[in-house]
Design a protein around this motif. Structure first.
Motif, PDB file in Angstrom:
ATOM      1  N   GLY A  27      25.979  19.580  -8.016  1.00 12.07           N
ATOM      2  CA  GLY A  27      25.971  20.906  -8.610  1.00 12.07           C
ATOM      3  C   GLY A  27      26.416  21.022 -10.044  1.00 12.07           C
ATOM      4  N   ILE A  28      27.151  20.050 -10.565  1.00  8.38           N
ATOM      5  CA  ILE A  28      27.738  20.223 -11.890  1.00  8.38           C
ATOM      6  C   ILE A  28      26.686  20.201 -12.996  1.00  8.38           C
ATOM      7  CG2 ILE A  28      28.291  17.834 -12.460  1.00  8.38           C
ATOM      8  CD1 ILE A  28      30.674  20.716 -12.916  1.00  8.38           C
ATOM      9  N   VAL A  29      25.647  19.399 -12.831  1.00  4.29           N
ATOM     10  CA  VAL A  29      24.592  19.333 -13.848  1.00  4.29           C
ATOM     11  C   VAL A  29      23.815  20.646 -13.881  1.00  4.29           C
ATOM     12  CG1 VAL A  29      22.507  18.125 -14.569  1.00  4.29           C
ATOM     13  CG2 VAL A  29      24.448  16.830 -13.693  1.00  4.29           C
ATOM     14  N   ASP A  30      23.495  21.184 -12.708  1.00  7.96           N
ATOM     15  CA  ASP A  30      22.803  22.474 -12.651  1.00  7.96           C
ATOM     16  C   ASP A  30      23.668  23.586 -13.231  1.00  7.96           C
ATOM     17  OD1 ASP A  30      20.652  21.246 -11.437  1.00  7.96           O
ATOM     18  OD2 ASP A  30      21.393  21.674  -9.410  1.00  7.96           O
ATOM     19  N   TYR A  31      24.960  23.549 -12.929  1.00  7.03           N
ATOM     20  CA  TYR A  31      25.870  24.568 -13.452  1.00  7.03           C
ATOM     21  C   TYR A  31      25.931  24.493 -14.978  1.00  7.03           C
ATOM     22  CZ  TYR A  31      29.971  27.376 -14.231  1.00  7.03           C
ATOM     23  OH  TYR A  31      30.821  28.340 -14.696  1.00  7.03           O
ATOM     24  N   ALA A  32      26.009  23.295 -15.523  1.00  4.36           N
ATOM     25  CA  ALA A  32      26.080  23.136 -16.975  1.00  4.36           C
ATOM     26  C   ALA A  32      24.785  23.597 -17.649  1.00  4.36           C
ATOM     27  CB  ALA A  32      26.368  21.684 -17.327  1.00  4.36           C
ATOM     28  N   LYS A  33      23.640  23.388 -17.001  1.00  2.00           N
ATOM     29  CA  LYS A  33      22.367  23.851 -17.565  1.00  2.00           C
ATOM     30  C   LYS A  33      22.267  25.371 -17.548  1.00  2.00           C
ATOM     31  CE  LYS A  33      19.605  19.768 -16.595  1.00  2.00           C
ATOM     32  NZ  LYS A  33      18.519  19.180 -15.810  1.00  2.00           N
ATOM     33  N   LYS A  34      22.784  26.004 -16.484  1.00  3.01           N
ATOM     34  CA  LYS A  34      22.722  27.462 -16.374  1.00  3.01           C
ATOM     35  C   LYS A  34      23.720  28.158 -17.299  1.00  3.01           C
ATOM     36  CE  LYS A  34      21.176  27.521 -11.588  1.00  3.01           C
ATOM     37  NZ  LYS A  34      21.559  27.824 -10.197  1.00  3.01           N
ATOM     38  N   PRO A  36      25.107  27.355 -20.786  1.00  3.78           N
ATOM     39  CA  PRO A  36      25.200  26.506 -21.974  1.00  3.78           C
ATOM     40  C   PRO A  36      26.422  26.819 -22.843  1.00  3.78           C
ATOM     41  CG  PRO A  36      23.473  28.144 -22.237  1.00  3.78           C
ATOM     42  CD  PRO A  36      23.963  28.257 -20.833  1.00  3.78           C
ATOM     43  N   GLY A  37      27.042  27.966 -22.657  1.00  5.18           N
ATOM     44  CA  GLY A  37      28.237  28.303 -23.430  1.00  5.18           C
ATOM     45  C   GLY A  37      29.506  27.733 -22.845  1.00  5.18           C
ATOM     46  N   THR A  38      29.399  27.027 -21.736  1.00  2.00           N
ATOM     47  CA  THR A  38      30.557  26.446 -21.069  1.00  2.00           C
ATOM     48  C   THR A  38      30.501  24.929 -21.190  1.00  2.00           C
ATOM     49  OG1 THR A  38      30.544  28.252 -19.479  1.00  2.00           O
ATOM     50  CG2 THR A  38      31.786  26.305 -18.876  1.00  2.00           C
ATOM     51  N   VAL A  39      31.611  24.342 -21.602  1.00  2.00           N
ATOM     52  CA  VAL A  39      31.696  22.890 -21.696  1.00  2.00           C
ATOM     53  C   VAL A  39      32.355  22.376 -20.423  1.00  2.00           C
ATOM     54  CG1 VAL A  39      32.619  20.966 -23.016  1.00  2.00           C
ATOM     55  CG2 VAL A  39      31.913  23.038 -24.190  1.00  2.00           C
ATOM     56  N   VAL A  40      31.741  21.381 -19.799  1.00  5.53           N
ATOM     57  CA  VAL A  40      32.253  20.829 -18.549  1.00  5.53           C
ATOM     58  C   VAL A  40      32.591  19.363 -18.767  1.00  5.53           C
ATOM     59  CG1 VAL A  40      31.740  20.357 -16.127  1.00  5.53           C
ATOM     60  CG2 VAL A  40      30.835  22.415 -17.206  1.00  5.53           C
ATOM     61  N   TYR A  41      33.844  19.008 -18.490  1.00  2.00           N
ATOM     62  CA  TYR A  41      34.284  17.621 -18.537  1.00  2.00           C
ATOM     63  C   TYR A  41      34.656  17.195 -17.123  1.00  2.00           C
ATOM     64  CZ  TYR A  41      35.016  18.586 -23.499  1.00  2.00           C
ATOM     65  OH  TYR A  41      34.853  18.950 -24.811  1.00  2.00           O
ATOM     66  N   VAL A  42      34.291  15.994 -16.749  1.00  2.00           N
ATOM     67  CA  VAL A  42      34.697  15.430 -15.467  1.00  2.00           C
ATOM     68  C   VAL A  42      35.643  14.281 -15.774  1.00  2.00           C
ATOM     69  CG1 VAL A  42      33.933  14.281 -13.365  1.00  2.00           C
ATOM     70  CG2 VAL A  42      32.536  16.082 -14.385  1.00  2.00           C
ATOM     71  N   SER A  43      36.866  14.405 -15.277  1.00  2.00           N
ATOM     72  CA  SER A  43      37.888  13.403 -15.555  1.00  2.00           C
ATOM     73  C   SER A  43      38.450  12.878 -14.239  1.00  2.00           C
ATOM     74  CB  SER A  43      39.005  14.033 -16.395  1.00  2.00           C
ATOM     75  OG  SER A  43      40.047  13.129 -16.580  1.00  2.00           O
ATOM     76  N   PRO A  44      37.980  11.707 -13.782  1.00  2.00           N
ATOM     77  CA  PRO A  44      38.506  11.173 -12.526  1.00  2.00           C
ATOM     78  C   PRO A  44      39.939  10.692 -12.708  1.00  2.00           C
ATOM     79  CG  PRO A  44      36.913   9.662 -13.493  1.00  2.00           C
ATOM     80  CD  PRO A  44      36.942  10.869 -14.365  1.00  2.00           C
TER      81      PRO A  44
END
Length: 124
Positions: A27-34, A36-44
């Motif tokens: 879901g994170i890729v779809d969320y980031a595409k929908k 565009p004004g939100t920056v998403v970082y994934v930090s394991p």
């Protein structure tokens, strides 16, 4: 520490870790595409509580723990954080504010109405 002087801990199961991972993979890729004004970082970060950290342009930071939440719940939480301004939620006491309030009251369309136009008379 145990009586022998060595640290000890209980074994942790990794089986419950897949819920958040499903959202990251699907879901994170779809969320980031929908959004565009939100920056998403994934930090394991191993051995940490999974959480979403929202940083706003006004400097406020909000953290939401996502332990045992479904992909849909995580998506709704991210949408909620995206739509907020970052300010604390407060109760507004009045719908208006002024530093120098009028002693005459609020203005409305009939405040300065000429009496000659449709005069208001008592009913007979």
């Amino acid at each position: 520490m145990t009586s022998r002087g060595t640290t000890s801990r209980f074994l942790k199961s990794v089986l419950q870790n897949g819920v958040g991972r499903d959202f990251i993979e699907d879901g994170i890729v779809d969320y980031a595409k929908k959004n565009p004004g939100t920056v998403v970082y994934v930090s394991p970060q191993p051995a940490r509580v999974p959480k979403i950290v929202a940083e706003y342009l006004n400097g406020n930071v909000k953290e939401e723990i996502i332990t045992n939440k479904t992909s849909l719940e995580i998506s709704q939480l991210m949408t909620k954080l995206t739509n907020q301004s970052g300010l604390d939620i407060i109760r507004i006491r009045k719908p208006f504010h002024t530093d120098s309030p009028s002693i005459q009251g609020l203005w409305h369309p009939f405040t300065n109405r000429p009496p000659a136009i449709d005069p208001i008379m008592p009913r007979p």
